[in-house]
Scaffold this motif. Structure first.
Motif, mmCIF file in Angstrom:
data_model
loop_
_atom_site.group_PDB
_atom_site.id
_atom_site.type_symbol
_atom_site.label_atom_id
_atom_site.label_comp_id
_atom_site.label_asym_id
_atom_site.label_seq_id
_atom_site.Cartn_x
_atom_site.Cartn_y
_atom_site.Cartn_z
ATOM 1 N N ASN A 80 12.308 32.306 -14.331
ATOM 2 C CA ASN A 80 12.052 32.384 -15.763
ATOM 3 C C ASN A 80 11.399 33.741 -16.057
ATOM 4 O O ASN A 80 10.224 33.937 -15.760
ATOM 5 N N TYR A 81 12.173 34.657 -16.621
ATOM 6 C CA TYR A 81 11.669 36.002 -16.874
ATOM 7 C C TYR A 81 10.794 36.084 -18.120
ATOM 8 O O TYR A 81 10.288 37.144 -18.449
ATOM 9 N N HIS A 82 10.580 34.961 -18.788
ATOM 10 C CA HIS A 82 9.558 34.901 -19.838
ATOM 11 C C HIS A 82 8.193 34.726 -19.186
ATOM 12 O O HIS A 82 7.171 35.139 -19.729
ATOM 13 N N THR A 83 8.190 34.116 -17.998
ATOM 14 C CA THR A 83 6.965 33.894 -17.227
ATOM 15 C C THR A 83 6.767 35.009 -16.200
ATOM 16 O O THR A 83 5.703 35.599 -16.104
ATOM 17 N N PHE A 84 7.791 35.258 -15.418
ATOM 18 C CA PHE A 84 7.738 36.309 -14.394
ATOM 19 C C PHE A 84 8.164 37.626 -15.038
ATOM 20 O O PHE A 84 9.293 37.744 -15.511
ATOM 21 N N LYS A 85 7.279 38.571 -15.044
ATOM 22 C CA LYS A 85 7.562 39.852 -15.691
ATOM 23 C C LYS A 85 7.458 40.974 -14.651
ATOM 24 O O LYS A 85 6.383 41.509 -14.412
ATOM 25 N N PRO A 86 8.595 41.328 -14.048
ATOM 26 C CA PRO A 86 8.576 42.399 -13.043
ATOM 27 C C PRO A 86 8.141 43.732 -13.656
ATOM 28 O O PRO A 86 8.380 43.991 -14.834
ATOM 29 N N VAL A 87 7.530 44.537 -12.821
ATOM 30 C CA VAL A 87 7.158 45.891 -13.218
ATOM 31 C C VAL A 87 8.386 46.777 -13.088
ATOM 32 O O VAL A 87 9.181 46.635 -12.153
ATOM 33 N N LEU A 88 8.537 47.685 -14.032
ATOM 34 C CA LEU A 88 9.622 48.660 -14.019
ATOM 35 C C LEU A 88 9.042 50.050 -13.812
ATOM 36 O O LEU A 88 7.909 50.322 -14.206
#
Length: 182
Positions: A150-158
Motif C-alpha cells: 500500500n503506497y499510501h502507507t509505505f512511502k519510498p524515498v526518491l
C-alpha cells in the motif's frame, strides 16, 4: 511551447532509493543505489560502478537484495553511499536476516526484494546487473487487505540526481488506464 535542448542529461529522475545487499567473504555488505529499476515483470536492474566492493559478491554468489528505503532509516541508508566497502567493513551497518535464497535483507527495510543476478551488461565503468526476482518480503504494516504493498502507507524515498536531493512519494495523481474515464 518551445523546448530547449539541455544536452545528454539523465532526466528520468527522481528514482527510488535502495540499499543493495550481498555477501562478500561470508559477510554482508551494503551500498546505496538510485540507478535501479524494472526491466520486465520478473526482473530488476541495478547499475553500480565497477569499483564497488559489493560487485565482487554479486558476481561470485549471484544473490543480492534490493532494500527499499523509506524515511525511517534514510540516514543510515545515506551513509552506505559515502563509505566504501573497499576501506570499511559495513557488515554491521544494519541488523539483517538471511533471505530464503541466500541474500542478506535489512530488517529496517519495510520492503526487500531478493534477487539472483542473471547477467551483467558492462557499460562505461558500470556493472549493470540484470536480476531475477526470487522473493519479495514486506512488513505487514505496509500491506493492504489484498496483501499488496500500500503506497499510501509505505512511502519510498526518491533520489533526484542533478541536485542530490531526497524526496518522499506523494499524493495520488490518478488511476492508471482510467484517466479518460474519470
Amino acid at each position: 511551447m518551445t523546448k530547449k535542448n539541455i544536452g545528454q542529461v539523465l532526466a528520468l529522475y527522481p528514482c527510488p532509493v535502495i540499499v543493495v545487499g550481498a555477501m562478500v567473504d561470508g559477510k554482508p555488505t551494503w551500498t546505496l543505489a538510485a540507478h535501479a529499476g524494472t526491466v520486465a515483470h520478473s526482473h530488476l536492474m541495478v547499475s553500480l560502478v565497477k569499483a564497488h566492493y559489493i560487485n565482487r559478491g554479486i558476481r561470485e554468489n549471484k544473490k543480492l537484495s534490493f532494500n527499499v528505503v523509506d524515511e525511517s532509516w534514510l540516514k543510515q541508508a545515506d551513509r552506505m553511499g559515502t563509505v566504501s566497502g573497499n576501506k570499511t567493513d559495513k557488515s554491521e551497518a544494519f541488523a539483517w536476516t538471511m533471505g530464503e535464497n541466500g541474500a542478506p535483507l535489512i530488517n529496517d527495510a519495510k520492503v526487500s526484494i531478493e534477487c539472483e543476478a542473471d547477467g551483467n551488461y558492462e557499460l562505461e565503468n558500470f556493472d549493470n546487473f540484470i536480476c531475477k526476482i526470487l522473493a519479495t518480503y514486506a512488513d505487514e504494516g505496509v500491506l493492504n487487505e489484498q496483501g499488496k504493498i500500500n503506497y499510501h502507507t509505505f512511502k519510498p524515498v526518491l533520489f533526484e540526481f542533478p541536485t542530490y536531493e531526497y524526496f518522499v512519494t506523494g499524493e495520488k495523481a490518478g488511476n492508471c488506464g482510467r484517466m479518460n474515464q474519470e
